[in-house]
Design an enzyme around this catalytic site. Structure first.
Site, PDB file in Angstrom:
ATOM      1  N   GLU A  44       0.998  -1.301   0.069  1.00  0.00           N
ATOM      2  CA  GLU A  44      -0.043  -0.131  -0.100  1.00  0.00           C
ATOM      3  C   GLU A  44       0.850   1.271  -0.010  1.00  0.00           C
ATOM      4  O   GLU A  44       1.919   1.372   0.911  1.00  0.00           O
ATOM      5  CB  GLU A  44      -1.102  -0.051   1.263  1.00  0.00           C
ATOM      6  CG  GLU A  44      -1.885   1.221   1.092  1.00  0.00           C
ATOM      7  CD  GLU A  44      -3.176   0.885   2.017  1.00  0.00           C
ATOM      8  OE1 GLU A  44      -3.451  -0.358   2.491  1.00  0.00           O
ATOM      9  OE2 GLU A  44      -3.846   1.766   2.264  1.00  0.00           O
ATOM     10  N   ARG A  45       0.764   2.023  -0.957  1.00  0.00           N
ATOM     11  CA  ARG A  45       1.544   3.235  -1.346  1.00  0.00           C
ATOM     12  C   ARG A  45       3.031   2.912  -1.274  1.00  0.00           C
ATOM     13  O   ARG A  45       3.893   3.753  -0.936  1.00  0.00           O
ATOM     14  CB  ARG A  45       1.450   4.250   0.234  1.00  0.00           C
ATOM     15  CG  ARG A  45      -0.023   4.412   0.415  1.00  0.00           C
ATOM     16  CD  ARG A  45      -0.965   5.223  -0.549  1.00  0.00           C
ATOM     17  NE  ARG A  45      -2.342   5.236  -0.245  1.00  0.00           N
ATOM     18  CZ  ARG A  45      -3.177   5.778  -1.039  1.00  0.00           C
ATOM     19  NH1 ARG A  45      -3.050   5.988  -2.332  1.00  0.00           N
ATOM     20  NH2 ARG A  45      -4.489   6.089  -0.424  1.00  0.00           N
ATOM     21  N   ASN A  64      -3.128  -1.710   7.762  1.00  0.00           N
ATOM     22  CA  ASN A  64      -4.445  -2.479   7.373  1.00  0.00           C
ATOM     23  C   ASN A  64      -4.134  -3.737   7.238  1.00  0.00           C
ATOM     24  O   ASN A  64      -4.019  -4.460   6.237  1.00  0.00           O
ATOM     25  CB  ASN A  64      -5.004  -1.974   6.043  1.00  0.00           C
ATOM     26  CG  ASN A  64      -5.301  -0.389   5.773  1.00  0.00           C
ATOM     27  OD1 ASN A  64      -5.684   0.240   7.073  1.00  0.00           O
ATOM     28  ND2 ASN A  64      -4.987   0.327   4.971  1.00  0.00           N
ATOM     29  N   GLU A 104     -10.530   4.087   9.214  1.00  0.00           N
ATOM     30  CA  GLU A 104     -10.729   3.777   7.686  1.00  0.00           C
ATOM     31  C   GLU A 104     -11.084   2.578   7.612  1.00  0.00           C
ATOM     32  O   GLU A 104     -10.576   1.533   6.878  1.00  0.00           O
ATOM     33  CB  GLU A 104      -9.206   4.245   6.888  1.00  0.00           C
ATOM     34  CG  GLU A 104      -9.063   5.331   6.980  1.00  0.00           C
ATOM     35  CD  GLU A 104      -7.725   5.858   6.219  1.00  0.00           C
ATOM     36  OE1 GLU A 104      -7.073   4.872   5.931  1.00  0.00           O
ATOM     37  OE2 GLU A 104      -7.462   6.856   5.773  1.00  0.00           O
ATOM     38  N   ARG A 120      -1.903   3.368  17.126  1.00  0.00           N
ATOM     39  CA  ARG A 120      -1.959   4.952  16.282  1.00  0.00           C
ATOM     40  C   ARG A 120      -3.041   5.854  16.540  1.00  0.00           C
ATOM     41  O   ARG A 120      -4.197   5.428  16.692  1.00  0.00           O
ATOM     42  CB  ARG A 120      -2.030   4.295  14.490  1.00  0.00           C
ATOM     43  CG  ARG A 120      -0.833   3.594  14.290  1.00  0.00           C
ATOM     44  CD  ARG A 120      -0.890   3.128  12.744  1.00  0.00           C
ATOM     45  NE  ARG A 120      -0.484   4.197  11.734  1.00  0.00           N
ATOM     46  CZ  ARG A 120      -1.167   4.435  10.662  1.00  0.00           C
ATOM     47  NH1 ARG A 120      -2.521   3.819  10.464  1.00  0.00           N
ATOM     48  NH2 ARG A 120      -0.719   5.243   9.629  1.00  0.00           N
ATOM     49  N   LYS A 147       1.011  10.773  13.382  1.00  0.00           N
ATOM     50  CA  LYS A 147       1.664  11.112  12.023  1.00  0.00           C
ATOM     51  C   LYS A 147       1.960  12.590  12.373  1.00  0.00           C
ATOM     52  O   LYS A 147       1.511  13.481  13.298  1.00  0.00           O
ATOM     53  CB  LYS A 147       0.537  11.272  10.992  1.00  0.00           C
ATOM     54  CG  LYS A 147       0.144   9.774  10.461  1.00  0.00           C
ATOM     55  CD  LYS A 147      -0.555   9.747   9.259  1.00  0.00           C
ATOM     56  CE  LYS A 147      -0.941   8.438   8.887  1.00  0.00           C
ATOM     57  NZ  LYS A 147      -1.822   8.178   7.717  1.00  0.00           N
ATOM     58  N   ASP A 168      -2.751  14.157   6.918  1.00  0.00           N
ATOM     59  CA  ASP A 168      -2.301  12.969   6.279  1.00  0.00           C
ATOM     60  C   ASP A 168      -1.194  13.179   5.417  1.00  0.00           C
ATOM     61  O   ASP A 168      -0.989  13.155   4.268  1.00  0.00           O
ATOM     62  CB  ASP A 168      -3.456  12.244   5.691  1.00  0.00           C
ATOM     63  CG  ASP A 168      -3.019  10.787   5.370  1.00  0.00           C
ATOM     64  OD1 ASP A 168      -2.005  10.415   5.794  1.00  0.00           O
ATOM     65  OD2 ASP A 168      -3.494  10.161   4.348  1.00  0.00           O
ATOM     66  N   GLU A 224       3.872   9.064  -0.892  1.00  0.00           N
ATOM     67  CA  GLU A 224       2.402   9.113  -1.084  1.00  0.00           C
ATOM     68  C   GLU A 224       1.845  10.298  -2.042  1.00  0.00           C
ATOM     69  O   GLU A 224       1.258  10.407  -2.786  1.00  0.00           O
ATOM     70  CB  GLU A 224       1.582   8.765  -0.050  1.00  0.00           C
ATOM     71  CG  GLU A 224       0.143   8.668  -0.380  1.00  0.00           C
ATOM     72  CD  GLU A 224      -0.812   8.088   0.894  1.00  0.00           C
ATOM     73  OE1 GLU A 224      -0.108   7.747   2.113  1.00  0.00           O
ATOM     74  OE2 GLU A 224      -2.013   8.325   0.869  1.00  0.00           O
ATOM     75  N   HIS A 252      -4.515  18.442   0.123  1.00  0.00           N
ATOM     76  CA  HIS A 252      -5.165  17.119  -0.113  1.00  0.00           C
ATOM     77  C   HIS A 252      -6.084  17.718  -1.587  1.00  0.00           C
ATOM     78  O   HIS A 252      -7.242  17.457  -1.632  1.00  0.00           O
ATOM     79  CB  HIS A 252      -6.252  16.979   0.855  1.00  0.00           C
ATOM     80  CG  HIS A 252      -6.078  15.462   1.062  1.00  0.00           C
ATOM     81  ND1 HIS A 252      -6.501  14.482   0.172  1.00  0.00           N
ATOM     82  CD2 HIS A 252      -5.937  14.674   2.219  1.00  0.00           C
ATOM     83  CE1 HIS A 252      -6.314  13.224   0.531  1.00  0.00           C
ATOM     84  NE2 HIS A 252      -6.079  13.475   1.800  1.00  0.00           N
TER      85      HIS A 252
HETATM   86  C1  GCV Z   1      -2.198   2.445   5.170  1.00  0.00           C
HETATM   87  C2  GCV Z   1      -3.769   7.160   4.338  1.00  0.00           C
HETATM   88  C3  GCV Z   1      -3.461   6.357   2.938  1.00  0.00           C
HETATM   89  C4  GCV Z   1      -3.689   4.899   3.410  1.00  0.00           C
HETATM   90  C5  GCV Z   1      -3.137   4.655   4.854  1.00  0.00           C
HETATM   91  C6  GCV Z   1      -3.728   5.392   5.866  1.00  0.00           C
HETATM   92  C7  GCV Z   1      -2.923   4.882   6.987  1.00  0.00           C
HETATM   93  O1  GCV Z   1      -5.346   7.387   4.513  1.00  0.00           O
HETATM   94  O2  GCV Z   1      -3.823   6.936   1.957  1.00  0.00           O
HETATM   95  O3  GCV Z   1      -3.305   4.139   2.362  1.00  0.00           O
HETATM   96  O4  GCV Z   1      -3.376   3.155   5.054  1.00  0.00           O
HETATM   97  O5  GCV Z   1      -3.153   6.728   5.541  1.00  0.00           O
HETATM   98  O6  GCV Z   1      -1.824   5.670   7.366  1.00  0.00           O
HETATM   99  O7  GCV Z   1      -3.543   4.246   8.019  1.00  0.00           O
END
Ligand code: GCV
Length: 696
Positions: free
Chosen positions: A147-148, A194, A275, A308, A343, A348, A376, A505
């Protein structure tokens, strides 16, 4: 074989250290696989080696005489991982309490040699890491996608991880561990936040153990992301409620199983109730209930939970406020082996955000920063962007939690409120691409993250300097100086051509590559419209006391400074304020003109990078030179694309033209709207699939 390598390495260093003023000899082609380690990367001991074997292999690459000293009585000032180097006439003595300390000492010496730093007889240098846990987070899935991830597929070939002598059969894993050790990274979370529950099955845990065994001599511990609903998925329980006895029992058993396989397992990383991920709130419990259940299971083994803070509900009028709203009421309720992973910014990983206010809001809870090494939102592996200045901006930000000096770095290092554990995480940019990171210069971000995690006081310049000298095996100032300047300005350049003056964004689709300011989304807070709020009356997100009041989550003097449009830093203006198109900026220009000209400065800067790169062609092998050149050209085109899309769209509200000093628009809004960039969250767009642009 080994002596050949040694001789070659010595020649490389000797050649690199000569201060060339005439045209250099063109270096031989390289695919970049050896990273900043150059020839020394060949020094991989075969499988089942000890840390000392790794150290000795490193020493074989040094031209100075090194004596190793494992300290007989524990020196508190060096701790578990620190080391001391002392030079005398006979050579250098490396002293440490542990083999891991000696490991880092040996990499320090390699770095000094590659950078041609002359030792001074009589000099002593001590080095101790600022953070105890220095982790990469891989967002890798068991099916091989990342992912990313923009550097190919996952490095972890789960189907192949079955044999005992894997290190010999798949040296890539040891190379990975060695690269991390060389920059002081001491932990890796192998799988995506995820998280697929299968990672906790016996089948996968055995594979994880195999990797842990390969990584161990390099001081690299493994961690796993977990799926909070694992008890339901894997054990058939009808709940994953953290206060349910059977659930607690299942986790205790699972943790015991993990430690029986991997005695030095590091712990868990958890994305919960975010999410679509499951979490304790599914059962009416809090984040603290969920984290503590896991922390209790890990405690007897010394493991930690990184929980997180990236949580936000679809219904909130301001996503930037939500982490503080969720976590501040829970302050003091977390066990001491829980660290809240935050973060750098409140939204984001945007090219520029203010620091997350949560860093300054928890008094009795440990916090750590999560930076994104993978690009990303910064052009994936197509754009050259050196990220250290962005991370340092966050770490150096003063939160004023306990008065002046309460920087994010000081807080997360445990200097403001004493913590038991200090930590920092970086979302990895590594895949199975031959050069590991997709773009040769993206390697600098992996390198910089590790160096920063060891020492957050290092300057962006020093890190770039070290990386360039090692990676391109030269100290020639005709190469180092211009390329370093390009790297150092590249983050600000990206802010300028993507989202200047606090915009954020403004991306098309879920792929987060190109611009899509006109786009809506199934969730309002996933749509550019929600963030820029452009209309006839102006542009920007009002987070002042009259707006969402997000400014109030910052301590004074920041709250008032951000709240007042005349004192808010202009680089964050549209993050905190909604302003008319004709608002007068400090330069005397209107907001409209300033936006246009800032975009233009981003375009011009990338164009100048192409020239810088062409100018250093004699110093770079053909292979890397061409690959970087092709990507720089695309980056320059993307910069114009960003300006065209965003300012054309804003023009439909402002009715204003580009001011003098801007190159004309190349495409109209109809074309740009029709151009659909359909990429998934697992890919970077192919260069020839992007809109056509002509470079000025
Ligand atoms: C791993 C953002 C990214 C998602 C990522 C999420 C996160 O939304 O677009 O791909 O998912 O952050 O950090 O959990």
């Amino acid at each position: 074989m080994k002596s050949n390598h040694l001789f070659h390495a010595f020649l490389m260093v000797a050649a690199g250290c000569a201060l060339a003023s005439c045209a250099p000899e063109k270096p031989a082609d390289t695919d970049g696989h050896t990273l900043w380690l150059g020839e020394a990367a060949a020094a991989l001991p075969s499988c089942s080696q000890t840390t000392l074997d790794v150290v000795n292999a490193n020493l074989g690459f040094l031209s100075e005489k090194v004596s190793l000293e494992r300290l007989a009585s524990f020196d508190e000032s060096l701790g578990e991982e620190g080391y001391r180097l002392t030079w005398d006439k006979a050579g250098v003595t490396a002293s440490a309490n542990t083999e891991q300390g000696l490991l880092y000492a040996s990499f320090d010496l390699l770095r000094r040699q590659a950078c041609c730093q002359k030792p001074v007889v009589g000099e002593t240098v001590s080095s101790v890491p600022a953070f105890r846990y220095r982790l990469l987070n891989h967002w890798d899935n068991p099916n091989g996608t990342v992912e990313r991830g923009f550097a190919g597929k996952s490095l972890w070939k789960w189907e192949e991880i079955v044999v005992d002598d894997l290190a010999a059969n798949a040296p890539i894993y040891a190379e990975y561990a060695r690269a991390n050790a060389s920059i002081g990274i001491n932990g890796t979370v192998l799988n995506n936040v995820n998280a697929n529950p299968c990672m906790l099955t016996e089948e996968y845990l055995i594979k994880v153990k195999t990797l842990a065994d390969i990584f161990r001599p390099y001081g690299l511990k493994v961690y796993l992301s977990l799926n909070f609903a694992a008890p339901k998925h894997l054990a058939g329980l009808n709940t994953s409620d953290p206060l349910d006895e059977k659930v607690v029992e299942w986790w205790n058993g699972k943790v015991a199983e993990i430690y029986s396989l991997i005695p030095d397992f590091g712990g868990f990383l958890v994305k919960a109730n975010s999410e679509g991920q499951s979490g304790p709130q599914d059962y009416g419990r809090t984040h603290a209930d969920g984290a503590n259940m896991l922390a209790d299971a890990l405690k007897p083994y010394g493991g930690i939970v990184m929980w997180r803070a990236f949580v936000y509900a679809a219904t909130s009028p301001d996503r930037a406020r939500q982490a503080v709203e969720e976590f501040k009421p829970l302050d003091g309720q977390f066990r001491d082996n829980v660290i809240i992973q935050i973060k750098n910014g409140p939204i984001d990983f945007q090219p520029r955000e203010p620091f997350s206010p949560l860093f300054g809001q928890l008094e009795r809870t440990q916090v750590m920063a999560e930076m994104q090494v993978t690009q990303e939102y910064l052009g994936h592996s197509n754009h050259l962007v050196y990220l250290h200045p962005m991370w340092k901006e966050c770490l150096d930000s003063d939160t004023y939690q306990k008065g002046e000096g309460s920087t994010v770095a000081a807080i997360t290092e445990g200097k403001v409120i004493p913590y038991r554990y200090s930590a920092i995480a970086g979302v990895a940019n590594i895949g199975d691409s031959i050069n590991w990171c997709g773009h040769h210069f993206a390697q600098a971000n992996w390198y910089a993250f590790g160096r920063m995690a060891w020492n957050p006081d290092l300057s962006s310049e020093q890190i770039a300097d070290e990386w360039l000298k090692q990676t391109f095996a030269t100290t020639d100032k005709h190469f180092i100086q211009p390329v370093k300047e390009m790297m150092l300005s590249s983050r600000e350049t990206t802010v300028h051509y993507e989202m200047p003056l606090g915009l954020h964004h403004v991306f098309a689709g879920a792929g987060h590559y190109g611009p899509g300011p006109w786009e809506g989304s199934i969730r309002p807070d996933w749509s550019p419209l929600y963030y820029h709020k452009a209309g006839a009356d102006g542009v920007g997100f009002d987070r002042t006391r009259n707006g969402s009041a997000a400014v109030e989550q910052y301590h004074e003097p920041l709250c008032s400074m951000y709240n007042d449009v005349t004192t808010c830093p202009e680089e964050l203006l549209l993050w905190f304020h909604h302003l008319p198109w004709d608002y007068t900026m400090k330069s005397g220009r209107t907001l409209w003109d300033e936006l246009c000209l800032t975009y233009q400065s981003g375009i011009d800067a990338v164009r100048s990078y192409m020239e810088v790169w062409n100018g250093v062609e004699p110093y770079v092998d053909n292979h890397r030179f061409q690959q970087v050149a092709v990507k720089l050209e695309r980056q320059a085109k993307d910069a114009i694309w960003w300006r065209d899309a965003v300012m054309r769209y804003f023009q439909s509200f402002s009715g204003l033209d580009l001011p003098e000093g801007c190159t004309p628009f190349q495409h109209d809004l109809d074309y740009l709207r029709q151009f659909r960039l359909r990429i998934s969250i697992y890919e970077t767009p192919a260069l020839d699939k992007l809109p056509e642009y002509v470079l000025p």
